[in-house]
Enzyme design. Structure first.
Site, short mmCIF file in Angstrom:
data_model
loop_
_atom_site.label_atom_id
_atom_site.label_comp_id
_atom_site.label_asym_id
_atom_site.label_seq_id
_atom_site.Cartn_x
_atom_site.Cartn_y
_atom_site.Cartn_z
N CYS A 14 0.48 11.56 -5.33
CA CYS A 14 0.44 12.10 -3.96
C CYS A 14 0.17 13.28 -3.89
CB CYS A 14 2.04 11.77 -3.23
SG CYS A 14 3.40 12.20 -4.46
N LYS A 63 1.01 -1.18 0.07
CA LYS A 63 -0.01 -0.21 -0.02
C LYS A 63 0.99 1.24 -0.12
CE LYS A 63 -3.05 2.96 0.82
NZ LYS A 63 -4.02 3.78 -0.25
C1 YRO Z 1 -5.18 9.99 -3.56
C2 YRO Z 1 -4.13 9.73 -2.58
C3 YRO Z 1 -4.78 9.83 -1.14
C4 YRO Z 1 -3.48 11.25 -2.35
C5 YRO Z 1 -3.28 8.94 -2.57
C6 YRO Z 1 -3.57 7.48 -2.39
C7 YRO Z 1 -4.60 6.75 -3.30
C8 YRO Z 1 -5.57 6.46 -2.72
C9 YRO Z 1 -6.27 6.57 -1.12
O1 YRO Z 1 -5.59 6.12 -0.40
O2 YRO Z 1 -7.26 6.94 -1.29
N1 YRO Z 1 -6.48 5.84 -3.70
C10 YRO Z 1 -6.50 5.69 -4.98
O3 YRO Z 1 -7.21 5.23 -5.62
N2 YRO Z 1 -5.32 6.07 -5.55
C11 YRO Z 1 -4.23 6.42 -4.52
O4 YRO Z 1 -2.98 6.82 -5.00
#
Ligand code: YRO
Length: 313
Positions: free
Chosen positions: A132, A44
């Site tokens: 990010c 993750k």
């Molecule tokens: C969207 C962010 C929270 C900035 C990064 C983590 C992430 C998330 C998330 O942890 O919400 N969900 C996704 O589909 N793609 C991602 O890259």
């Protein structure tokens, strides 16, 4: 068919793995991926400190009787970098490669994590999540080309080893060109993973007249069937523009059919997200068997024989 694959200079038993964020947040999930038929696996996306992430419901599958998509606004819940580094140090690399995904909240956090990863001298492969967050008010790094350039320069000089980036989807030819132009200036960017979820979609429940997820007024990243054509376009766009880089395909893979399409578009490895979330790690063997059957039917002995060989009219 023979599904063995070469990734960078590593032999991989097959091209299928999980997408960062799915079934990879805690050790029990990571161990299940290590024991699964997946040819590789990724953790993750992590931040320097552990995070709870957003309030629930923050992930919902969009289903008739069969899931065809998902929406999520998890908010980067994760155990913190040290946890995944500890996992990376006990992973069996003979079994399959492990990717570590980083999504620091600041450039400094990313560089701190990268320093520790480099000093740990682990065979883990670095995938930097360019979705990010940037400074408030600016778009995510992947959509802010100046910040992306800066981050890649800093990571290259800090890490000094091959690494990869997870890209958000682009929808404009000029953006494919500009992103590729930046990536091609960094030879240490050895691979590009396309795509992350399609950002800030909105799904509505008709009966209750309500959003499906709680965070961000219901706005969240879209995955599953909805994103396959965009994922294939991004895989092929960067495959054409970055001849010296390896492409990992992600988005809309739920069977051997979509895995085959991603490889035909130029992908070397393929990542499964939404369908893995719903089906669990048993999906890897199913997709591999389906992919192998399609290759046998078409007369391809290895993925090398058709990778990137998409024909145009
Ligand atoms: C969207 C962010 C929270 C900035 C990064 C983590 C992430 C998330 C998330 O942890 O919400 N969900 C996704 O589909 N793609 C991602 O890259």
């Amino acid at each position: 068919a023979d599904l063995t694959t070469q990734f960078l200079d590593l032999p991989v038993k097959n091209p299928v793995m999980n997408a960062a964020g799915v079934w990879c947040s805690v050790a029990s999930q990571l161990e299940a991926l290590a024991e699964s038929a997946a040819g590789a696996m990724v953790t993750k996306s992590c931040t320097l400190q552990p995070r709870d992430g957003n309030p629930e419901p923050r992930y919902r599958v969009l289903d008739g009787d069969k899931p065809f998509g998902s929406i999520n606004s998890m908010g980067l819940p994760n155990e913190g970098f040290a946890y995944y580094l500890r996992y990376a140090q006990r992973h069996d690399y003979e079994e399959k490669p492990l990717f570590v995904s980083l999504s620091g909240l600041t450039l400094d956090d990313n560089l701190t994590m990268i320093d520790s990863l480099k000093d740990a001298v682990t065979p883990a492969i670095l995938e930097v999540n360019l979705s990010c967050p940037n400074v408030p008010g600016k778009s995510q790094i992947g959509y802010d080309f100046e910040s992306m350039d800066t981050l890649l320069a800093e990571v290259s000089s800090g890490y000094q080893r091959p690494f990869g980036v997870k890209l958000p989807p682009y929808f404009d030819m000029a953006h494919f060109d500009e992103a590729a132009e930046i990536l091609n200036r960094y030879p240490l960017v050895a691979f590009v993973t396309c795509i992350n979820s399609i950002g800030n979609a909105l799904v509505i429940d008709l009966a209750s007249e309500t959003t499906l997820i709680k965070p961000k007024d219901g706005f969240g990243g879209l995955g599953g069937d909805y994103v396959l054509p965009t994922a294939l376009a991004n895989v092929n766009a960067f495959y054409r523009r970055c001849p010296n880089k390896t492409i990992i395909g992600c988005g809309g893979i739920k069977s051997g059919r979509e895995a085959f399409m991603h490889i035909l578009a130029g992908a070397t490895l393929v990542q499964i997200g939404t369908s893995l979330y719903e089906e669990g790690p048993g999906i890897f063997q199913r997709v591999l068997d389906e992919l192998s059957a399609i290759m046998d039917e078409k007369g391809y002995a290895t993925t090398e024989e058709f990778r990137g060989k998409l024909k145009t009219l």
